[in-house]
Scaffold this active site. Structure first.
Site, PDB file in Angstrom:
ATOM      1  N   LYS A   1      -1.506  -9.059  -9.292  1.00 13.14           N
ATOM      2  CA  LYS A   1      -2.666  -8.097  -9.356  1.00 13.14           C
ATOM      3  C   LYS A   1      -4.031  -8.002 -10.952  1.00 13.14           C
ATOM      4  O   LYS A   1      -5.226  -8.221 -10.514  1.00 13.14           O
ATOM      5  CB  LYS A   1      -3.041  -6.771  -8.416  1.00 13.14           C
ATOM      6  CG  LYS A   1      -2.100  -6.773  -7.407  1.00 13.14           C
ATOM      7  CD  LYS A   1      -1.987  -5.310  -6.902  1.00 13.14           C
ATOM      8  CE  LYS A   1      -1.714  -5.606  -5.200  1.00 13.14           C
ATOM      9  NZ  LYS A   1      -1.368  -4.416  -4.664  1.00 13.14           N
TER      10      LYS A   1
ATOM     11  N   SER B   1      -1.806  -2.677 -10.170  1.00  6.69           N
ATOM     12  CA  SER B   1      -0.545  -1.833  -9.932  1.00  6.69           C
ATOM     13  C   SER B   1      -0.168  -1.972  -8.292  1.00  6.69           C
ATOM     14  O   SER B   1      -0.897  -2.700  -7.951  1.00  6.69           O
ATOM     15  CB  SER B   1      -1.458  -0.690 -10.030  1.00  6.69           C
ATOM     16  OG  SER B   1      -0.288   0.338  -9.666  1.00  6.69           O
ATOM     17  N   ASP B   2       1.130  -1.449  -7.991  1.00  3.39           N
ATOM     18  CA  ASP B   2       1.255  -1.706  -6.301  1.00  3.39           C
ATOM     19  C   ASP B   2       2.667  -1.106  -6.185  1.00  3.39           C
ATOM     20  O   ASP B   2       2.669  -0.818  -7.481  1.00  3.39           O
ATOM     21  CB  ASP B   2       1.746  -3.141  -6.508  1.00  3.39           C
ATOM     22  CG  ASP B   2       2.395  -3.161  -4.760  1.00  3.39           C
ATOM     23  OD1 ASP B   2       1.227  -3.643  -4.062  1.00  3.39           O
ATOM     24  OD2 ASP B   2       3.065  -3.326  -4.930  1.00  3.39           O
ATOM     25  N   THR B   3       2.154  -0.140  -5.616  1.00  7.73           N
ATOM     26  CA  THR B   3       3.138   0.848  -4.625  1.00  7.73           C
ATOM     27  C   THR B   3       4.483   0.547  -3.283  1.00  7.73           C
ATOM     28  O   THR B   3       2.824  -0.461  -2.715  1.00  7.73           O
ATOM     29  CB  THR B   3       2.723   2.424  -4.834  1.00  7.73           C
ATOM     30  OG1 THR B   3       2.101   2.667  -5.766  1.00  7.73           O
ATOM     31  CG2 THR B   3       3.666   3.560  -4.267  1.00  7.73           C
TER      32      THR B   3
ATOM     33  N   ALA C   1       4.704  -0.332 -10.332  1.00  4.64           N
ATOM     34  CA  ALA C   1       4.375  -0.444 -11.452  1.00  4.64           C
ATOM     35  C   ALA C   1       3.717  -1.215 -11.622  1.00  4.64           C
ATOM     36  O   ALA C   1       2.104  -0.478 -10.833  1.00  4.64           O
ATOM     37  CB  ALA C   1       5.193  -1.860 -10.631  1.00  4.64           C
TER      38      ALA C   1
END
Length: 186
Positions: free
Chosen positions: A52, A69-71, A106
Site C-alpha cells: 500500500k 497500513s493494514d489490519t 502493520a
C-alpha cells in the site's frame, strides 16, 4: 520530512493519524489483497502495508513520505477478512465468541531515502455471543466492511472483555509505533 501522505481510504485511519497532529494528505494505495499460499499472517499483513505504501508512493508527488497500513484478524492461524455476506459474518463471529483472537496491524513508511516497517499484535478476548446477537449486530451495518466482521470502536465494543495490546492498532493504526516511525524519518 516535507510532506506525509496516507495510502488509505479508511476514515478510521485518517482520524487516528490526525490524533498525532501531523499534516497529511490521502493518496490512492489500492492493491490486490489476495493472500499467498502458505503465507503466515504476519508476513501477509506486513506485505500489504508495504504494498500500500509503494502504491501510494507511485501516486504521490514524491516530495515526502507515504504511510501504508493494514489490519487483519487472526483466529487459530486463520485469517478473518471482511465478510462476504451475513452468513460469512455469522461464521466468523461464532468462531470468535468466547475466544481470544489476535489483531495484527502493520505499518510501512516509504520515502526517497527510507523504508521502515513495524507490526503490532494485540490479543482480543471476546465474550460469548449467541447467533441472535450476531444477526442483530449484522443488521446494524457495522460489521459489513470490517476485518473479522467487527469494529471494536463501535457497537462490538460491548463484546470485548479485554485486550492485551494496542487499542489504536486494533482500530487500524498503532499511534505510538506510527509516531516512532515518523520520528525516525525526520
Amino acid at each position: 520530512m516535507k510532506k506525509l501522505y496516507l495510502a488509505s481510504k479508511s476514515p478510521r485511519r485518517r482520524a487516528l493519524l490526525a490524533q498525532l497532529q501531523v499534516d497529511f494528505e490521502p493518496v490512492d494505495g489500492e492493491i490486490d489483497e489476495t493472500p499467498f499460499e502458505n503465507e503466515t499472517a504476519q508476513d501477509y499483513v506486513l506485505r500489504l502495508a508495504k504494498a500500500k505504501a509503494e502504491a501510494g508512493w507511485e501516486n504521490s508527488p514524491k516530495d515526502g513520505a507515504v504511510l501504508g497500513s493494514d489490519t487483519i484478524v487472526v483466529f487459530q492461524k486463520q485469517l478473518l477478512g471482511k465478510p462476504k455476506n451475513q452468513a460469512d459474518a455469522v461464521k466468523m463471529l461464532s468462531l470468535l465468541s468466547g475466544q481470544t483472537h489476535q489483531v495484527m496491524t502493520a505499518i510501512h513508511l516509504k520515502s526517497n531515502t527510507q523504508s521502515l516497517s513495524d507490526i503490532v499484535i494485540s490479543d482480543v478476548f471476546f465474550t460469548e455471543i449467541n447467533q441472535q446477537q450476531i444477526i442483530e449486530y449484522w443488521q446494524t451495518g457495522e460489521p459489513q466492511d470490517k476485518a473479522g466482521s467487527y469494529a471494536i470502536q463501535g457497537i462490538a465494543g460491548q463484546y470485548v472483555k479485554k485486550i492485551n495490546g494496542s487499542y489504536s492498532a486494533i482500530v487500524g493504526l498503532p499511534l505510538y509505533e506510527t509516531k516512532q516511525l515518523l520520528n525516525l524519518s525526520s
